[in-house]
Design a protein around this motif. Structure first.
Motif, PDB file in Angstrom:
ATOM      1  N   SER A   1       0.870  -1.184   0.000  1.00 25.59           N
ATOM      2  CA  SER A   1       0.000   0.000   0.000  1.00 25.59           C
ATOM      3  C   SER A   1       0.902   1.227   0.000  1.00 25.59           C
ATOM      4  CB  SER A   1      -0.934   0.017   1.215  1.00 25.59           C
ATOM      5  OG  SER A   1      -0.187   0.068   2.420  1.00 25.59           O
ATOM      6  N   VAL A   2       0.441   2.303  -0.616  1.00 24.91           N
ATOM      7  CA  VAL A   2       1.256   3.512  -0.753  1.00 24.91           C
ATOM      8  C   VAL A   2       0.489   4.701  -0.197  1.00 24.91           C
ATOM      9  CG1 VAL A   2       2.412   5.076  -2.353  1.00 24.91           C
ATOM     10  CG2 VAL A   2       2.442   2.617  -2.793  1.00 24.91           C
ATOM     11  N   ARG A   3       1.109   5.423   0.700  1.00 26.03           N
ATOM     12  CA  ARG A   3       0.549   6.669   1.224  1.00 26.03           C
ATOM     13  C   ARG A   3       1.231   7.829   0.502  1.00 26.03           C
ATOM     14  NH1 ARG A   3      -2.462   7.922   5.516  1.00 26.03           N
ATOM     15  NH2 ARG A   3      -2.230   5.807   6.374  1.00 26.03           N
ATOM     16  N   ILE A   4       0.481   8.528  -0.302  1.00 27.69           N
ATOM     17  CA  ILE A   4       1.027   9.592  -1.133  1.00 27.69           C
ATOM     18  C   ILE A   4       1.318  10.846  -0.306  1.00 27.69           C
ATOM     19  CG2 ILE A   4       0.589  11.126  -3.082  1.00 27.69           C
ATOM     20  CD1 ILE A   4       1.109   8.270  -3.883  1.00 27.69           C
ATOM     21  N   THR A   5       2.474  11.444  -0.572  1.00 25.00           N
ATOM     22  CA  THR A   5       2.841  12.736   0.008  1.00 25.00           C
ATOM     23  C   THR A   5       3.087  13.698  -1.150  1.00 25.00           C
ATOM     24  OG1 THR A   5       3.927  11.632   1.874  1.00 25.00           O
ATOM     25  CG2 THR A   5       4.444  13.952   1.524  1.00 25.00           C
ATOM     26  N   PRO A   6       2.091  14.518  -1.506  1.00 24.47           N
ATOM     27  CA  PRO A   6       2.235  15.402  -2.673  1.00 24.47           C
ATOM     28  C   PRO A   6       3.490  16.270  -2.570  1.00 24.47           C
ATOM     29  CG  PRO A   6      -0.024  15.423  -1.882  1.00 24.47           C
ATOM     30  CD  PRO A   6       0.780  14.693  -0.841  1.00 24.47           C
ATOM     31  N   SER A   7       4.227  16.347  -3.669  1.00 27.16           N
ATOM     32  CA  SER A   7       5.462  17.131  -3.690  1.00 27.16           C
ATOM     33  C   SER A   7       5.799  17.502  -5.125  1.00 27.16           C
ATOM     34  CB  SER A   7       6.612  16.335  -3.069  1.00 27.16           C
ATOM     35  OG  SER A   7       7.840  17.011  -3.210  1.00 27.16           O
ATOM     36  N   GLY A   8       6.395  18.654  -5.274  1.00 30.93           N
ATOM     37  CA  GLY A   8       6.839  19.081  -6.595  1.00 30.93           C
ATOM     38  C   GLY A   8       8.307  18.795  -6.834  1.00 30.93           C
ATOM     39  N   ASP A   9       8.982  18.209  -5.844  1.00 29.98           N
ATOM     40  CA  ASP A   9      10.404  17.911  -5.977  1.00 29.98           C
ATOM     41  C   ASP A   9      10.637  16.790  -6.991  1.00 29.98           C
ATOM     42  OD1 ASP A   9      10.842  19.780  -4.027  1.00 29.98           O
ATOM     43  OD2 ASP A   9      10.970  18.312  -2.381  1.00 29.98           O
ATOM     44  N   ALA A  10      11.763  16.875  -7.679  1.00 31.97           N
ATOM     45  CA  ALA A  10      12.140  15.824  -8.626  1.00 31.97           C
ATOM     46  C   ALA A  10      12.583  14.577  -7.865  1.00 31.97           C
ATOM     47  CB  ALA A  10      13.259  16.319  -9.536  1.00 31.97           C
ATOM     48  N   LEU A  11      12.135  13.433  -8.333  1.00 28.43           N
ATOM     49  CA  LEU A  11      12.509  12.174  -7.690  1.00 28.43           C
ATOM     50  C   LEU A  11      13.905  11.746  -8.136  1.00 28.43           C
ATOM     51  CD1 LEU A  11       9.159  10.209  -8.109  1.00 28.43           C
ATOM     52  CD2 LEU A  11      10.179  10.895  -5.930  1.00 28.43           C
ATOM     53  N   PRO A  12      14.677  11.149  -7.229  1.00 32.88           N
ATOM     54  CA  PRO A  12      15.973  10.604  -7.643  1.00 32.88           C
ATOM     55  C   PRO A  12      15.785   9.318  -8.439  1.00 32.88           C
ATOM     56  CG  PRO A  12      15.535  10.058  -5.353  1.00 32.88           C
ATOM     57  CD  PRO A  12      14.410  10.958  -5.792  1.00 32.88           C
ATOM     58  N   GLY A  13      16.834   8.864  -9.063  1.00 30.72           N
ATOM     59  CA  GLY A  13      16.761   7.606  -9.800  1.00 30.72           C
ATOM     60  C   GLY A  13      16.384   7.810 -11.253  1.00 30.72           C
ATOM     61  N   VAL A  14      16.070   6.697 -11.921  1.00 24.66           N
ATOM     62  CA  VAL A  14      15.738   6.722 -13.346  1.00 24.66           C
ATOM     63  C   VAL A  14      14.373   6.083 -13.558  1.00 24.66           C
ATOM     64  CG1 VAL A  14      18.145   6.644 -14.082  1.00 24.66           C
ATOM     65  CG2 VAL A  14      16.898   4.507 -13.728  1.00 24.66           C
ATOM     66  N   SER A  15      13.759   6.406 -14.684  1.00 28.56           N
ATOM     67  CA  SER A  15      12.456   5.828 -14.995  1.00 28.56           C
ATOM     68  C   SER A  15      12.624   4.395 -15.480  1.00 28.56           C
ATOM     69  CB  SER A  15      11.746   6.654 -16.071  1.00 28.56           C
ATOM     70  OG  SER A  15      12.412   6.511 -17.313  1.00 28.56           O
ATOM     71  N   ALA A  16      11.514   3.654 -15.471  1.00 28.29           N
ATOM     72  CA  ALA A  16      11.556   2.260 -15.907  1.00 28.29           C
ATOM     73  C   ALA A  16      11.994   2.149 -17.360  1.00 28.29           C
ATOM     74  CB  ALA A  16      10.184   1.618 -15.711  1.00 28.29           C
ATOM     75  N   MET A  17      11.534   3.038 -18.208  1.00 28.45           N
ATOM     76  CA  MET A  17      11.876   2.959 -19.623  1.00 28.45           C
ATOM     77  C   MET A  17      13.324   3.352 -19.892  1.00 28.45           C
ATOM     78  SD  MET A  17       9.486   1.664 -21.288  1.00 28.45           S
ATOM     79  CE  MET A  17       7.753   1.246 -21.088  1.00 28.45           C
ATOM     80  N   GLN A  18      13.909   4.149 -19.011  1.00 28.25           N
ATOM     81  CA  GLN A  18      15.308   4.547 -19.186  1.00 28.25           C
ATOM     82  C   GLN A  18      16.275   3.436 -18.802  1.00 28.25           C
ATOM     83  OE1 GLN A  18      15.203   8.074 -16.676  1.00 28.25           O
ATOM     84  NE2 GLN A  18      15.508   9.398 -18.448  1.00 28.25           N
ATOM     85  N   PHE A  19      15.921   2.637 -17.821  1.00 33.52           N
ATOM     86  CA  PHE A  19      16.878   1.671 -17.270  1.00 33.52           C
ATOM     87  C   PHE A  19      16.333   0.249 -17.241  1.00 33.52           C
ATOM     88  CE2 PHE A  19      18.681  -0.441 -13.412  1.00 33.52           C
ATOM     89  CZ  PHE A  19      19.953  -0.641 -13.913  1.00 33.52           C
ATOM     90  N   ILE A  20      15.136   0.057 -16.659  1.00 38.00           N
ATOM     91  CA  ILE A  20      14.595  -1.288 -16.483  1.00 38.00           C
ATOM     92  C   ILE A  20      14.320  -1.954 -17.824  1.00 38.00           C
ATOM     93  CG2 ILE A  20      12.752  -2.654 -15.465  1.00 38.00           C
ATOM     94  CD1 ILE A  20      14.590  -1.319 -13.440  1.00 38.00           C
TER      95      ILE A  20
END
Length: 256
Positions: free
Chosen positions: A196-215
């Motif tokens: 389950s995921v509890r969302i915390t709204p934020s405008g900050d950029a997420l670290p890491g890479v997207s699934a299509m870029q790496f996975i």
């Protein structure tokens, strides 16, 4: 709470991930059968190939399925080192289980140890892979479903290794691989239902890479490895075929 979608692309990712699990299991079982009929360096090499095939198949199954995972209200990215670690853990721990079976003197003890080790390797890969998720919020797990997913992984791994020890006919191995694919997929989606995921709204950029870029590129590369290795194993003669060929050659060399 964010709404979780486990099949954002419809049936494409579940079906493709199941196929990857089956291919990895089939290749791993065939290599294990070859290993048990071999000795010395040849046995070791077949077991290494079996471990890499099963580990790669399970990892590819997991992350192909994750391509279809989405959470409303946040984008998803992946931590690269943790994602790579999940692959290394899958191969290493599955390898320990396969070698326990390949070199174990007591069959039942080796099967129990190998099944437990391999199953825990599958579960570790899954949850390390989940720890690589980066999103705007916090991820929580249902403890009961987590335990159930680990139990499914151990039972599935034990059944697969039992098949490798007991079954030699290619058709029977194929059936066992389909069953193993169902078990691995069941473990994955049981673990995902626990999330389950509890969302915390934020405008900050997420670290890491997207699934299509790496996975996606990595999954395609590992999938290609599975297909090429499958072709190599299919074309490689078995111990029985080599013995028959040697016997035929000796007979042809005998004077009339």
């Amino acid at each position: 709470m964010g709404h979780l979608d486990h099949a954002a692309f419809g049936w494409l990712t579940p079906v493709l991930s199941y196929a990857m699990a089956c291919i990895g299991a089939a290749l791993g079982l065939r290599c294990t059968v070859r290993a048990l009929a071999a000795t010395g360096r040849s046995r070791r090499n077949w077991l290494i190939t079996a471990a890499s095939a099963i580990g790669t198949g399970i990892w590819t199954m997991h992350f192909v399925a994750m391509l279809g995972f989405a959470v409303s209200g946040t984008e998803i990215r992946y931590d690269v080192p943790l994602t790579v670690l999940s692959l290394v853990v899958a191969m290493a721990v599955v390898g320990a289980g396969v070698f326990a079976v390949g070199y174990g003197r007591h069959r039942l003890r080796a099967l129990a140890l190998g099944g437990l080790t391999t199953g825990l390797g599958v579960a570790s890969m899954h949850y390390i892979g989940m720890a690589a998720l980066r999103l705007h919020g916090s991820v929580r797990y249902d403890p009961g479903l987590v335990v159930l997913s680990v139990a499914i992984a151990v039972v599935a791994a034990t059944a697969a290794l039992w098949a490798a020890l007991t079954i030699e006919a290619p058709i029977a191995v194929a059936v066992a691989s389909l069953v193993m694919g169902v078990a691995v997929s069941s473990m994955h989606y049981t673990g995902m239902i626990a999330v389950s995921v509890r969302i915390t709204p934020s405008g900050d950029a997420l670290p890491g890479v997207s699934a299509m870029q790496f996975i996606f590129p990595l999954a395609v590369g590992l999938g290609s490895y599975l297909f090429l290795t499958s072709a190599f194993v299919a074309l490689s003669p078995t111990a029985g075929e080599r013995a028959a060929s040697a016997s035929a050659q000796r007979l042809s060399e005998e004077p009339a």
